[in-house]
Write a protein that holds these residues in place. Structure first.
Motif, short mmCIF file in Angstrom:
data_model
loop_
_atom_site.label_atom_id
_atom_site.label_comp_id
_atom_site.label_asym_id
_atom_site.label_seq_id
_atom_site.Cartn_x
_atom_site.Cartn_y
_atom_site.Cartn_z
N THR A 94 0.85 -1.18 0.00
CA THR A 94 0.00 0.00 0.00
C THR A 94 0.89 1.23 0.00
OG1 THR A 94 -1.72 -1.19 1.20
CG2 THR A 94 -1.84 1.23 1.21
N GLU A 95 0.68 2.10 -1.00
CA GLU A 95 1.46 3.33 -1.11
C GLU A 95 0.89 4.39 -0.17
OE1 GLU A 95 4.14 3.40 -2.67
OE2 GLU A 95 3.99 1.77 -4.11
N PHE A 96 1.67 5.43 0.09
CA PHE A 96 1.20 6.47 1.02
C PHE A 96 -0.02 7.21 0.47
CE2 PHE A 96 4.26 8.89 -1.50
CZ PHE A 96 3.62 10.10 -1.69
N TRP A 97 -0.26 7.15 -0.83
CA TRP A 97 -1.44 7.79 -1.42
C TRP A 97 -2.65 6.87 -1.38
CZ3 TRP A 97 3.20 7.31 -4.08
CH2 TRP A 97 3.29 6.24 -4.96
N GLY A 98 -2.49 5.67 -0.80
CA GLY A 98 -3.63 4.80 -0.53
C GLY A 98 -3.91 3.70 -1.54
N LEU A 99 -3.22 3.68 -2.67
CA LEU A 99 -3.42 2.62 -3.65
C LEU A 99 -2.49 1.45 -3.36
CD1 LEU A 99 -3.66 4.72 -6.94
CD2 LEU A 99 -5.50 3.98 -5.43
N PRO A 118 -8.50 0.48 -3.14
CA PRO A 118 -9.26 -0.08 -2.02
C PRO A 118 -10.67 0.52 -1.95
CG PRO A 118 -7.05 0.56 -1.32
CD PRO A 118 -7.25 1.10 -2.70
N ASP A 120 -12.29 1.84 0.40
CA ASP A 120 -12.44 3.08 1.15
C ASP A 120 -11.64 4.25 0.57
OD1 ASP A 120 -9.93 2.08 1.77
OD2 ASP A 120 -10.09 2.48 3.93
N HIS A 121 -11.03 4.08 -0.60
CA HIS A 121 -10.21 5.13 -1.19
C HIS A 121 -11.10 6.23 -1.80
CE1 HIS A 121 -7.28 7.13 -3.78
NE2 HIS A 121 -6.36 6.61 -2.99
#
Length: 130
Positions: A94-99, A118, A120-121
């Motif tokens: 999981t990257e810090f931008w959420g993907l 995800p 919840d993104h």
């Protein structure tokens, strides 16, 4: 400019090997084939775009090109594709931008980023309400 259609053109060092990779390993559907029966060019469906694998090129290190492919389950696809022969570049995380991203490569070293968004993104949120 009024763009009516577009596609990514990929000129591999070994046409048959790359056609097999995109068709058999990645499992992309064929949109059309064209040209010399002994060196068929192939256009694959690539989500809402197209990828043409045709012609040839000389080896030149890692190509300055990456493909970004959104998938439903990045971990499952990473395991399936690397078991089928895709080169492992980076395991899913999981990257810090959420993907959630994983990186593989085609036979010529073209980087392919597998991406999962995800549930919840914010990209999954209906932006019309904002």
């Amino acid at each position: 400019m009024d763009v009516l259609s577009s596609r990514i053109l990929l000129r591999p060092t070994d046409l048959a090997r790359s056609r097999s990779f995109y068709r058999d390993v990645l499992g992309l559907a064929v949109h059309r084939e064209f040209g010399d029966p002994d060196a068929l060019g192939t256009v694959f469906f690539l989500g809402n775009g197209l990828l043409e694998v045709s012609g040839s090129s000389e080896p030149a290190g890692v190509p300055p090109l990456s493909l970004w492919l959104q998938v439903r389950d990045v971990r499952a696809e990473y395991e399936r594709l690397t078991a089928a022969g895709a080169s492992r570049l980076r395991e899913p995380r999981t990257e810090f931008w959420g993907l959630v991203e994983a990186w593989i490569a085609d036979p010529d070293g073209v980087r392919i980023v597998l991406v999962q968004i995800p549930d919840d993104h914010p990209l999954r949120r209906d932006q019309r309400s904002f």
